[in-house]
Design a protein around this motif. Structure first.
Motif, PDB file in Angstrom:
ATOM      1  N   LYS A  88       0.835  -1.197   0.000  1.00 54.81           N
ATOM      2  CA  LYS A  88       0.000   0.000   0.000  1.00 54.81           C
ATOM      3  C   LYS A  88       0.874   1.253   0.000  1.00 54.81           C
ATOM      4  CE  LYS A  88      -0.669   0.571   4.986  1.00 54.81           C
ATOM      5  NZ  LYS A  88      -0.294   1.996   5.002  1.00 54.81           N
ATOM      6  N   GLY A  89       0.296   2.347  -0.412  1.00 55.18           N
ATOM      7  CA  GLY A  89       1.027   3.604  -0.443  1.00 55.18           C
ATOM      8  C   GLY A  89       0.682   4.471   0.748  1.00 55.18           C
ATOM      9  N   PHE A  90       0.801   5.787   0.550  1.00 58.09           N
ATOM     10  CA  PHE A  90       0.560   6.739   1.637  1.00 58.09           C
ATOM     11  C   PHE A  90      -0.911   7.127   1.757  1.00 58.09           C
ATOM     12  CE2 PHE A  90       5.116   8.141   0.787  1.00 58.09           C
ATOM     13  CZ  PHE A  90       5.626   7.447   1.880  1.00 58.09           C
ATOM     14  N   GLY A  91      -1.739   6.768   0.782  1.00 58.57           N
ATOM     15  CA  GLY A  91      -3.134   7.182   0.801  1.00 58.57           C
ATOM     16  C   GLY A  91      -4.047   6.044   0.406  1.00 58.57           C
ATOM     17  N   ASP A  92      -5.257   6.414  -0.035  1.00 62.31           N
ATOM     18  CA  ASP A  92      -6.234   5.398  -0.376  1.00 62.31           C
ATOM     19  C   ASP A  92      -7.165   5.951  -1.450  1.00 62.31           C
ATOM     20  OD1 ASP A  92      -7.363   2.646   0.932  1.00 62.31           O
ATOM     21  OD2 ASP A  92      -8.989   3.844   0.103  1.00 62.31           O
ATOM     22  N   THR A  93      -7.606   5.080  -2.359  1.00 60.27           N
ATOM     23  CA  THR A  93      -8.500   5.533  -3.425  1.00 60.27           C
ATOM     24  C   THR A  93      -9.835   6.029  -2.882  1.00 60.27           C
ATOM     25  OG1 THR A  93      -9.254   3.245  -3.771  1.00 60.27           O
ATOM     26  CG2 THR A  93      -7.475   4.048  -5.188  1.00 60.27           C
ATOM     27  N   ARG A  94     -10.188   5.634  -1.669  1.00 67.08           N
ATOM     28  CA  ARG A  94     -11.429   6.122  -1.073  1.00 67.08           C
ATOM     29  C   ARG A  94     -11.395   7.615  -0.804  1.00 67.08           C
ATOM     30  NH1 ARG A  94     -11.817   1.473   3.460  1.00 67.08           N
ATOM     31  NH2 ARG A  94      -9.568   1.791   3.270  1.00 67.08           N
ATOM     32  N   ASP A  95     -10.195   8.207  -0.798  1.00 69.28           N
ATOM     33  CA  ASP A  95     -10.066   9.642  -0.551  1.00 69.28           C
ATOM     34  C   ASP A  95     -10.071  10.473  -1.830  1.00 69.28           C
ATOM     35  OD1 ASP A  95      -9.927   9.700   2.279  1.00 69.28           O
ATOM     36  OD2 ASP A  95      -7.863   8.989   2.220  1.00 69.28           O
ATOM     37  N   ASN A  96     -10.058   9.837  -2.997  1.00 67.01           N
ATOM     38  CA  ASN A  96      -9.976  10.592  -4.251  1.00 67.01           C
ATOM     39  C   ASN A  96     -11.182  11.500  -4.464  1.00 67.01           C
ATOM     40  OD1 ASN A  96      -7.531   9.387  -4.838  1.00 67.01           O
ATOM     41  ND2 ASN A  96      -8.362   7.939  -6.308  1.00 67.01           N
ATOM     42  N   VAL A  97     -12.366  10.914  -4.484  1.00 66.37           N
ATOM     43  CA  VAL A  97     -13.579  11.703  -4.729  1.00 66.37           C
ATOM     44  C   VAL A  97     -13.789  12.752  -3.635  1.00 66.37           C
ATOM     45  CG1 VAL A  97     -16.105  11.595  -4.821  1.00 66.37           C
ATOM     46  CG2 VAL A  97     -14.722  10.000  -6.182  1.00 66.37           C
ATOM     47  N   LYS A 152     -22.471  13.841  -4.790  1.00 64.36           N
ATOM     48  CA  LYS A 152     -21.760  14.932  -4.104  1.00 64.36           C
ATOM     49  C   LYS A 152     -22.118  14.992  -2.624  1.00 64.36           C
ATOM     50  CE  LYS A 152     -23.323  18.221  -6.812  1.00 64.36           C
ATOM     51  NZ  LYS A 152     -24.154  17.420  -7.751  1.00 64.36           N
ATOM     52  N   ASP A 153     -23.326  14.562  -2.269  1.00 65.78           N
ATOM     53  CA  ASP A 153     -23.778  14.676  -0.879  1.00 65.78           C
ATOM     54  C   ASP A 153     -22.982  13.754   0.045  1.00 65.78           C
ATOM     55  OD1 ASP A 153     -25.690  16.553  -1.581  1.00 65.78           O
ATOM     56  OD2 ASP A 153     -27.223  15.015  -1.977  1.00 65.78           O
ATOM     57  N   VAL A 154     -22.700  12.541  -0.421  1.00 64.79           N
ATOM     58  CA  VAL A 154     -21.946  11.600   0.429  1.00 64.79           C
ATOM     59  C   VAL A 154     -20.501  11.447  -0.039  1.00 64.79           C
ATOM     60  CG1 VAL A 154     -23.989  10.333   1.142  1.00 64.79           C
ATOM     61  CG2 VAL A 154     -22.776   9.629  -0.914  1.00 64.79           C
ATOM     62  N   LYS A 155     -20.143  12.178  -1.121  1.00 63.24           N
ATOM     63  CA  LYS A 155     -18.757  12.211  -1.621  1.00 63.24           C
ATOM     64  C   LYS A 155     -18.231  10.812  -1.941  1.00 63.24           C
ATOM     65  CE  LYS A 155     -17.755  16.469   0.892  1.00 63.24           C
ATOM     66  NZ  LYS A 155     -16.991  17.124   1.953  1.00 63.24           N
ATOM     67  N   SER A 156     -18.968  10.115  -2.767  1.00 58.23           N
ATOM     68  CA  SER A 156     -18.514   8.775  -3.158  1.00 58.23           C
ATOM     69  C   SER A 156     -18.972   8.466  -4.574  1.00 58.23           C
ATOM     70  CB  SER A 156     -19.043   7.711  -2.193  1.00 58.23           C
ATOM     71  OG  SER A 156     -20.437   7.566  -2.336  1.00 58.23           O
ATOM     72  N   ALA A 157     -18.338   7.462  -5.170  1.00 58.76           N
ATOM     73  CA  ALA A 157     -18.685   7.036  -6.527  1.00 58.76           C
ATOM     74  C   ALA A 157     -19.953   6.200  -6.492  1.00 58.76           C
ATOM     75  CB  ALA A 157     -17.539   6.237  -7.142  1.00 58.76           C
ATOM     76  N   VAL A 158     -20.919   6.568  -7.331  1.00 63.44           N
ATOM     77  CA  VAL A 158     -22.144   5.790  -7.461  1.00 63.44           C
ATOM     78  C   VAL A 158     -21.967   4.738  -8.554  1.00 63.44           C
ATOM     79  CG1 VAL A 158     -24.634   5.875  -7.844  1.00 63.44           C
ATOM     80  CG2 VAL A 158     -23.477   7.820  -6.793  1.00 63.44           C
ATOM     81  N   TYR A 159     -21.429   5.168  -9.696  1.00 55.05           N
ATOM     82  CA  TYR A 159     -21.148   4.264 -10.804  1.00 55.05           C
ATOM     83  C   TYR A 159     -19.714   4.480 -11.283  1.00 55.05           C
ATOM     84  CZ  TYR A 159     -26.250   3.797 -11.363  1.00 55.05           C
ATOM     85  OH  TYR A 159     -27.588   3.558 -11.167  1.00 55.05           O
TER      86      TYR A 159
END
Length: 450
Positions: free
Chosen positions: A330-339, A397-404
């Protein structure tokens, strides 16, 4: 008993009709399109920021318009109140490193909205393209490319000039077989990389060897990515570059204070990125207000402010995750933080929405085109223009996550989880472009003859 008759759905679903199997999808003229309806489309390259429809056909963007009328057989996705952007490109994302055996970081990345990940393994060998290529052939949900480890590049009998020929696809096969490897698969696929990464965190190379890597990357038109955590190492690399292109990987890591004062370190890195031959990237996790994922390094607020200023001024305009915390490497971050990072930069007033989206869509491909000299990057990925690959990330945008997450016209992620049917959607990315299959994974199954 019940007043409302809900009826049946035999016109659109498989069922039994008149004592026979009914397959309505097979009985209509299928267009095969995916239509994204009524989403706020933000496409930095094409200067779009308005509610529009998008049609994807046979893996490519077919049309972007105010209204696209669905036809029978189309798959329609309601994107009302959602943000629709070009598929997220993470140009520094550890995937497939160290032979993943217990985790599924590629599926996690796809679920988080990533449509393309370029993997900078510290020890990636000449075999790395063949190994990742085999995985693509067997089915992965996103487009993947790989950087080779700098130490591995110099580990054979090949000279610098021969290595340059290798990465241009011009090396004599007899030389490859006698000076690099006796493995024909490796010899054939070795040029399929996007760049080379030197990794100060795992080994420290001599000035002579670093100069060799600069010579190879600048002449073969590959990205030279360095490990930017210790500012002293970044300064050393820039001096040795002698004006040749250098990319500072996960540059915000220097601002976490592991090797010197975090504020001083960030100022050094930002000043380096002002040089015309130096580019950099910031980690999404490190830019988040709450610190994002806690498994990596955390930037103090004062260092964050220097990074925000660099983004606002356009000194650095690319964001990356550096990792998937579920990965073995793993690196220093996470893809969950991108959006969330993309949206929070807008909320904080650091960047307008279009510019923030560009940090993980069009800006990375502009950089890759500049480094590789191949316009495939800006023609086919990073935007939603007609003919581009059907890579789209749809965001709540409300929950800051990828839907599709849509990769090459296939839905591979839905509501932050992987869609199993999308396992074969991805392709293998090289500096020259992308192929859907490398053929390596097929060798033991069948052979092709012309």
């Amino acid at each position: 008993m019940y007043e409302k008759n809900v009826g049946m759905m035999k016109e659109i679903l498989a069922s039994v009709k008149d004592n026979k199997l009914s397959n309505p999808i097979g009985e209509v003229k299928e267009t095969g399109r995916i239509i994204l309806k009524n989403g706020l489309v933000v496409d930095p390259k094409n200067n779009i920021e308005e509610v529009k429809d998008i049609a994807i056909y046979q893996g490519l963007i077919e049309e972007v318009a105010s209204n696209i009328n669905p036809e029978k057989g189309d798959m329609v996705i309601n994107c009302e109140e959602l943000l629709v952007v070009p598929g997220i490109i993470d140009m520094h994302l550890h995937l497939g490193d160290l032979f993943e055996v217990s985790t599924n970081p590629m599926y996690g990345a796809a679920a988080n909205g990533v449509t393309m990940g370029l993997s900078p393994g510290a020890g990636n060998t000449f075999m790395a393209p063949a190994l990742l290529g085999a995985e693509i052939d067997r089915g992965l949900p996103l487009n993947i490319g790989v950087y080779q480890g700098a130490a591995s590049v110099l580990s054979t009998m090949l000279s610098v000039e021969e290595l340059i020929q290798l990465y241009k696809g011009e090396l004599d096969p007899d030389i490859a077989a006698t000076k690099m490897t006796r493995n024909g698969i490796t010899n054939t696929t070795a040029p399929l990389i996007v760049g080379i990464k030197d990794h100060m965190g795992h080994f420290i190379m001599s000035d002579e060897n670093i100069d060799k890597i600069f010579e190879i990357t600048s002449k073969a038109k590959l990205v030279y990515m360095t490990h930017t955590q210790d500012p002293a190492h970044a300064l050393r690399l820039e001096e040795l570059s002698k004006g040749r292109p250098l990319h500072l990987g996960h540059a915000t890591a220097a601002g976490c204070g592991t090797h010197m004062d975090s504020i001083e370190a960030m100022k050094i890195i930002v000043d380096l990125c002002k040089k015309t031959h130096v580019t950099g990237e910031f980690v999404t996790t490190m830019l988040r207000k709450g610190g994002g994922s806690r498994e990596g390094l955390i930037m103090p607020k004062k260092a964050q402010e220097i990074a925000y200023d660099a983004l606002e001024k356009g000194i650095v305009d690319v964001l990356i995750s550096d990792g998937q915390n579920d990965a073995t490497m793993k690196g220093f971050g996470d893809t969950r933080d991108n959006v969330p990072a993309i949206l929070e930069l807008v909320e904080m007033g650091v960047l307008p929405l279009k510019d923030s989206v560009a940090t993980m869509t069009y800006n990375p491909v502009k950089l890759m085109e500049e480094k590789t000299g191949d316009n495939w990057w800006t023609e086919k990925v990073g935007h939603l223009g007609k003919g581009a690959l059907g890579n789209v990330t749809v965001i709540n945008k409300d929950v800051k996550s990828a839907v599709y997450t849509i990769v090459n016209g296939e839905v591979v992620g839905f509501e932050n989880r992987a869609v199993r049917r999308g396992s074969g959607a991805g392709g293998f990315v090289s500096k020259f472009g992308m192929v859907k299959r490398t053929g390596v994974g097929d060798l033991v199954i069948f052979s092709l003859k012309k």
